[in-house]
Design a protein around this motif. Structure first.
Motif, PDB file in Angstrom:
ATOM      1  N   UNK A 154     -22.685  11.384  63.061  1.00 14.81           N
ATOM      2  CA  UNK A 154     -22.479  10.520  64.228  1.00 14.81           C
ATOM      3  C   UNK A 154     -22.476   9.046  63.821  1.00 14.81           C
ATOM      4  N   UNK A 155     -23.299   8.689  62.824  1.00 19.25           N
ATOM      5  CA  UNK A 155     -23.330   7.291  62.373  1.00 19.25           C
ATOM      6  C   UNK A 155     -22.026   6.936  61.658  1.00 19.25           C
ATOM      7  N   UNK A 188     -20.163  17.340  66.799  1.00 18.73           N
ATOM      8  CA  UNK A 188     -20.500  15.914  66.923  1.00 18.73           C
ATOM      9  C   UNK A 188     -19.240  15.057  66.844  1.00 18.73           C
ATOM     10  N   UNK A 189     -18.361  15.397  65.883  1.00 20.32           N
ATOM     11  CA  UNK A 189     -17.145  14.597  65.691  1.00 20.32           C
ATOM     12  C   UNK A 189     -16.246  14.644  66.918  1.00 20.32           C
ATOM     13  N   UNK A 238     -13.634  12.046  71.263  1.00 16.76           N
ATOM     14  CA  UNK A 238     -13.008  12.651  72.455  1.00 16.76           C
ATOM     15  C   UNK A 238     -11.915  13.636  72.063  1.00 16.76           C
ATOM     16  N   UNK A 239     -12.171  14.394  71.012  1.00 19.32           N
ATOM     17  CA  UNK A 239     -11.205  15.392  70.529  1.00 19.32           C
ATOM     18  C   UNK A 239     -11.322  16.639  71.420  1.00 19.32           C
ATOM     19  N   UNK A 240     -10.233  17.083  72.037  1.00 23.15           N
ATOM     20  CA  UNK A 240     -10.327  18.164  73.042  1.00 23.15           C
ATOM     21  C   UNK A 240     -10.474  19.553  72.425  1.00 23.15           C
ATOM     22  N   UNK A 281     -20.406  20.493  74.496  1.00 23.17           N
ATOM     23  CA  UNK A 281     -21.161  19.363  75.043  1.00 23.17           C
ATOM     24  C   UNK A 281     -21.008  19.305  76.561  1.00 23.17           C
ATOM     25  N   UNK A 282     -19.775  19.445  77.046  1.00 25.16           N
ATOM     26  CA  UNK A 282     -19.528  19.406  78.489  1.00 25.16           C
ATOM     27  C   UNK A 282     -20.241  20.559  79.198  1.00 25.16           C
TER      28      UNK A 282
END
Length: 326
Positions: free
Chosen positions: A152-153, A265-266, A271-273, A280-281
């Motif tokens: 994430x960083x 995470x990526x 916002x990769x679908x 996550x959603x």
């Protein structure tokens, strides 16, 4: 023919062994999802007019008022009959919701996998064949950073540099909305999340290949090859690197679960679908059917990836075939 027959029996035994493993995973996933704090009605409970009776009616309509073992058996029965349930969010078939996200995840993971392999092997060979050089220490520091820094960083840093400061790459999504299909446009959106996802794996793989190759280069047959006057390039790539193939095959299989978690995470950052963003959603919306099915799809992909690595391992290592014959 005998070898392939042994291989078929080996694969068949491994596939049968996956059945109890996936059953155990489904029990754990189902139990963890349903016993987590909150629930599908938690979002409604924030409303001032939401009553306990309304909550009970919603839970009854979703089947959540039944004992957990009964819910699990109903879910297993549905999966075996081809029904993965209905999404709480929009009422769509869970199978359709997940299958339409899988191509995006496979595109991202496949690209990251290929980039990791294409970069890690030359880097590992470079550092292993240049002892005590400045370049080797620089590369070793970079690979150590790649292993230590969380995804994430790295993703946020890449967004800040290449999107916010330089404006070279789009910050999120999979393609330009409303624009006609363009391969270059797809690559512009793919390159940054794929490199971020590949960064951890290529750093780890490069260090493993580096260590394995250094060990192989000290073997007697390598000294013999050098004594025969073979060029250093031939000794490294034909004799030494081929013996690190087992390490590479092992890494390819064992890295799959980590690649899945990195993709989760990526995809959220860029916002990769894909399925990672869908998880996550679903976690935020307590969408149990989608969440459980998505976890199981990832579990199946992970165990099949490990099985593929084991089969490749057996193909490149004759000792495994001898053990299977016994």
């Amino acid at each position: 023919m005998v070898g392939w027959a042994l291989m078929h029996r080996y694969v068949a035994r491994r596939l049968l062994g996956l059945v109890p493993l996936l059953f155990g995973i489904s029990v754990v996933v189902f139990g963890l999802v349903h016993t987590a704090p909150g629930g599908p009605t938690a979002v409604y409970a924030l409303g001032p007019d939401f009553t306990a009776q309304q909550q009970a009616e919603i839970e009854r309509s979703l089947g959540l008022d039944r004992p957990l073992p009964v819910q699990y058996l109903a879910w297993v029965g549905g999966v075996l009959s081809g029904s993965w349930g209905t999404s709480y969010k929009d009422g769509r078939d869970v199978r359709v919701v997940i299958l339409e996200r899988i191509p995006a995840t496979l595109t991202l993971m496949g690209t990251a996998y290929a980039l990791s392999l294409l970069i890690a092997v030359p880097v590992g060979v470079f550092t292993a064949t240049r002892p005590r050089s400045v370049a080797r220490y620089v590369v070793n520091v970079l690979t150590l950073l790649g292993i230590s820094v969380p995804t994430f960083w790295t993703g946020l840093l890449a967004l800040m540099v290449f999107s916010a400061w330089l404006g070279l790459l789009p910050s999120g999504g999979m393609y330009t909305i409303g624009a006609p299909f363009s391969l270059l446009d797809r690559l512009r959106y793919l390159v940054m999340p794929a490199l971020v996802l590949a960064f951890v794996n290529l750093a780890m793989w490069a260090r493993y290949i580096h260590s394995s190759l250094i060990e192989v280069l000290q073997e007697d047959y390598i000294r013999t090859a050098r004594a025969k006057g073979l060029a250093s390039r031939v000794v490294v790539f034909r004799h030494a690197l081929s013996n690190t193939l087992l390490v590479i095959v092992t890494l390819l299989g064992l890295s799959l679960p980590g690649l899945f978690s990195g993709a989760l995470v990526t995809e959220a950052i860029f916002s990769w679908p894909g399925n990672g963003r869908l998880i996550i959603e679903s976690l935020l919306g307590r969408n149990y059917p989608v969440l459980i099915a998505d976890f199981m799809v990832l579990a199946v992909l992970a165990v099949l990836g490990n099985l593929a690595a084991d089969v490749a391992y057996a193909l490149v290592d004759p000792r495994i075939r001898v053990e299977a014959r016994g």
